[in-house]
Design an enzyme around this catalytic site. Structure first.
Site, PDB file in Angstrom:
ATOM      1  N   ASP A   7       5.716  -7.704   5.290  1.00 36.47           N
ATOM      2  CA  ASP A   7       4.554  -6.985   4.806  1.00 36.47           C
ATOM      3  C   ASP A   7       5.023  -6.197   3.578  1.00 36.47           C
ATOM      4  O   ASP A   7       6.230  -6.105   3.314  1.00 36.47           O
ATOM      5  CB  ASP A   7       4.038  -6.055   5.905  1.00 36.47           C
ATOM      6  CG  ASP A   7       2.891  -5.169   5.450  1.00 36.47           C
ATOM      7  OD1 ASP A   7       2.013  -5.668   4.734  1.00 36.47           O
ATOM      8  OD2 ASP A   7       2.893  -3.976   5.819  1.00 36.47           O
ATOM      9  N   ASP A   9       3.260  -2.770   2.031  1.00 36.18           N
ATOM     10  CA  ASP A   9       3.127  -1.314   2.121  1.00 36.18           C
ATOM     11  C   ASP A   9       3.650  -0.785   3.441  1.00 36.18           C
ATOM     12  O   ASP A   9       3.219  -1.202   4.516  1.00 36.18           O
ATOM     13  CB  ASP A   9       1.660  -0.918   1.941  1.00 36.18           C
ATOM     14  CG  ASP A   9       1.148  -1.308   0.569  1.00 36.18           C
ATOM     15  OD1 ASP A   9       1.845  -1.008  -0.413  1.00 36.18           O
ATOM     16  OD2 ASP A   9       0.073  -1.916   0.477  1.00 36.18           O
ATOM     17  N   GLU A  16       2.348   4.301   1.306  1.00 41.84           N
ATOM     18  CA  GLU A  16       0.986   4.743   1.600  1.00 41.84           C
ATOM     19  C   GLU A  16       0.727   6.195   1.197  1.00 41.84           C
ATOM     20  O   GLU A  16      -0.215   6.493   0.460  1.00 41.84           O
ATOM     21  CB  GLU A  16       0.671   4.548   3.088  1.00 41.84           C
ATOM     22  CG  GLU A  16       0.677   3.098   3.546  1.00 41.84           C
ATOM     23  CD  GLU A  16      -0.454   2.260   2.961  1.00 41.84           C
ATOM     24  OE1 GLU A  16      -1.209   2.753   2.114  1.00 41.84           O
ATOM     25  OE2 GLU A  16      -0.565   1.089   3.347  1.00 41.84           O
ATOM     26  N   GLY A  50      -7.133  -3.486   3.584  1.00 37.84           N
ATOM     27  CA  GLY A  50      -7.537  -3.772   2.208  1.00 37.84           C
ATOM     28  C   GLY A  50      -8.063  -2.571   1.460  1.00 37.84           C
ATOM     29  O   GLY A  50      -8.833  -1.772   1.991  1.00 37.84           O
TER      30      GLY A  50
END
Length: 260
Positions: A7, A9, A16, A50
């Site tokens: 992944d 982030d 984040e 998203g």
């Protein structure tokens, strides 16, 4: 051929809080929107997969009236797209300025996997431009060129739907038994498990208290010894992890998969 899929982030970099949140708030200020997300607000928004989808969550009837957005949904989506382009540009600028440090162990284990002939990929619901910026910053330009990137709007459904991982498996031409994922959130874990993938969790600042049932291993980071030794949180397969998570550890987890 074995594949290692990250992944973005929270996994490549703890982006984040110091990256995306700051970029969203800069966007709100730039467009004069009456919004400022706190860290607590954004923790809730992270349940939505998203960036455009998080922005769309603003579109309550009261908000639409307050900022005088048009009633037509197609026109509203044009505003969302405009805000998201600005936010992505702000975020990418921060990444390229080196404001978001890499997470321990990512560059190390990616380099080891590449040397062993593994395929490398990133599967993320973030914008592809943002993912490419983070990836190059974390592993370096030369190694980043060996990654396949599956990101943004390549799939209609964002995590926790498994679509982005299904797409990655198809693009890499590997079976789920031949790939292992590194995630940081329960949303990402559900997406990876939904695609039948063995998943390692590296907890990030927003995900420490989440439920990681089903993960093959949960650690604080993959580790870079001696500065950042790995702390094991959950170890269902009783791996003998000595200071860092290694490529041999990932191989062991793949070998520990139950036989179909």
């Amino acid at each position: 051929m074995t594949a290692l899929i990250f992944d973005c982030d929270g996994v490549l970099s703890d982006t984040e809080r110091d990256g995306h949140l700051a970029a969203f708030n800069a966007t709100f200020e730039h467009f004069g929107l009456p919004v400022r997300w706190t860290e607590e607000d954004y923790a809730e928004k992270l349940r939505i997969g998203g960036g455009k989808e998080r922005l769309a969550s603003l579109l309550t009837p009261g908000f639409i009236a307050r900022v005088a957005l048009p009633a037509e949904e197609t026109l509203q989506q044009q505003f969302i797209a405009q805000w998201h382009r600005y936010k992505t540009a702000q975020y990418t600028t921060m990444v390229r300025a080196g404001d978001l440090p890499p997470r321990p162990g990512i560059a190390r284990i990616a380099a080891a996997a590449s040397a062993a002939g593994w395929q490398l990929a990133v599967a993320s619901t973030s914008a592809e431009q943002s993912v490419q910026a983070v990836l190059g910053h974390v592993v370096g330009t030369e190694l980043a060129e060996k990654f396949s990137v599956f990101a943004g709007d390549m799939v209609p459904r964002k995590k926790p739907a498994p679509d982005i991982y299904v797409l990655a498996l198809r693009g890499l031409e590997v079976d789920p038994s031949e790939a292992i994922v590194v995630e940081d959130s329960s949303v990402g874990l559900r997406a990876a498990l939904g695609a039948g993938l063995t998943t390692v969790i590296t907890q990030s600042s927003y995900t420490i208290d989440e439920d990681f049932t089903g993960a093959a291993l949960v650690v604080d980071t993959l580790g870079d010894f001696p500065a950042y030794p790995t702390r094991v949180v959950t170890n269902p397969h009783q791996l003998d992890i000595d200071a860092t998570v290694t490529l041999d550890d990932l191989r062991a987890l793949l070998n520990a998969r139950p036989t179909p």
